[in-house]
Design an enzyme around this catalytic site. Sequence first.
Site, short mmCIF file in Angstrom:
data_model
loop_
_atom_site.label_atom_id
_atom_site.label_comp_id
_atom_site.label_asym_id
_atom_site.label_seq_id
_atom_site.Cartn_x
_atom_site.Cartn_y
_atom_site.Cartn_z
N GLY A 185 0.82 -1.20 0.00
CA GLY A 185 0.00 0.00 0.00
C GLY A 185 0.85 1.25 0.00
O GLY A 185 2.08 1.21 0.12
N GLY A 211 2.08 5.61 4.67
CA GLY A 211 1.37 6.66 5.37
C GLY A 211 2.29 7.78 5.81
O GLY A 211 3.51 7.59 5.94
N ASP A 270 -10.62 -2.86 15.19
CA ASP A 270 -10.16 -2.87 16.56
C ASP A 270 -8.63 -2.98 16.57
O ASP A 270 -8.02 -3.56 15.66
CB ASP A 270 -10.77 -4.06 17.31
CG ASP A 270 -10.67 -3.93 18.81
OD1 ASP A 270 -10.29 -2.85 19.30
OD2 ASP A 270 -10.98 -4.92 19.51
#
Length: 574
Positions: free
Chosen positions: A316, A319, A370
């Site tokens: 991905g 971030g 979670d």
Amino acid sequence: MKEDLPESIASEILKAYNTYIDTFNALTTLASELFRRKDWKRMQENHLRRLRLYKDEVRDSKLRILDQLGGQKNKLFWKKVKERYRLQIADLKDRELAETYFNSVIRKTVPGVSAEEEIMFVKEGFNACDIYPSEHLFYNYPAEWGLQRIIRKIVDDFDMGVPHLSKEKDIQFLVKTVREVILSRYKADDFTTTQILKSVFYRNKAAYLVGRTYVGRKWMPFIIPLLHGPNGLYVDTFIFDPNIMSNLFSFTRSYFMVETEIPSQLVAFLKSILPQKKVHELYNAIGFNKHGKTEFYRDFLAHLEQSEDEFIIAKGIKGMVMTVFTLPSYDIVFKLIKDHFEPPKNMTRQEVRAKYKLVSMHDRVGRMADTHEFEDFKLPLNRIHPELLEELKSTVNSLVEIKKDTLILKHLYTERRMTPLNIYLDTCNHEDAKAAVEDYGRSILQLAQANIFPGDMMIKNFGVTRQKRVVFYDYDEIEFLTDMNFRRKPKAETYEQIYASEPWYDIAKNDVFPEDFKRFMIGREDVKEHFQEFHAKLFDPDHWNSIKDSILKEELLHAFPYPKSIRFRPEELD
């Protein structure tokens, strides 16, 4: 050193544990009364109080123990404390929870301690156990009663002490569903029986009955949701689909309020009907998330011993706030807050931790993952890919320590691994892409109904689960929806306004212009128009403000964890 000090410390920890579990059970028991009274606001407050309980009790335990100790003690002392404690809890029905509580207190009390078997309960944990006779755990309904009598008895056993909307209609809905789903495929015989847990599972505005029927030489699990609407109690649907049942116990859902005298027995029953769920997930689901964390760690250690692959940087787009890595053979990601954030991110590490804390205390409505928070998390250095080690040193160096053959990460979060939505949309077919973007929009709107505004809604911040459900997992910019100001963009009227290089109107910090979402939400051309038509409300500030108004009026909006299409009365007000 006093000879009885280890015994005294062990007794103090057990006394504190008993206080914790008694309060936990009292708060859990209150859920049934709040459901009967339809006191949804207090139901939320009660749930939040229970979430905060563990940390508060552990903190108080630490202070009392430090007061007794009169100084630091060596490892031999704490080993004695553990052995005394082991004897004191030997006959407890919830011994595994007491072990975890001990671990938590030791971690907070002993400076620099990590998970060490000598002084903590590292490898004990849950063992599969026989389910006790029905009178302790579940109601039993033998097949010779006949279907009508069985269903009527179930409805009577769980009448909640409140008026029904239409008891007879509920009974016939259930009878019809059993005939269509079970009896059309299997024939009841002398071995057929139905068992339903006596404990009711409460969450938000719903109560759930969890059971199983032995038919066709196998157990067929089911869940029956009950709602308490304006005109009384009613059965909302009858769930047999294993995917829907799994979703009800998902890592994206808030914990149930469910009474249990022997937690391991309840987990054993749930494991029998949800075999794909791991033990730690089930402990999480019934509210014992700290023990769920313990069981996760044990599962992780066992997996490390049985695997050989290396930890690598997660797939991905990297971030701006978190460094994320994973072990390919294990479905978890590990997230660390970076030492420095590149512009436009403007926050501190503590602020990011506060956002994750907010999520842990909030209703996740099936749309936020979670997490478990760890300190001094140890990994074998020879299992760390060189590229990952370099990434850790360059982005989270303050959290990294290497001791001999061990990598110690001072603070991290663990979270279920999902396929990033941007990667999913790059590779899936057209129909799956349509379904994904529809669910992406639904996830944002359902979060809004729970008073969560995601902030950064780019698709790279959402993941797709194995059941193709879209879940938000990047929390550094979330805010309460009620703190946001949803506006329409003023229309430019003058030449200067039309050609201004910067906005010519005032923009406050929390102003949001939903029409701008169209520019970045979905880039895949063959589904972009479909998404904008399907979720036209997403771009309308009036819709956002209507949700905000409902929340400010303290209206709890119930997010159904199953499709509307399977509800018996989809037209009912909830």
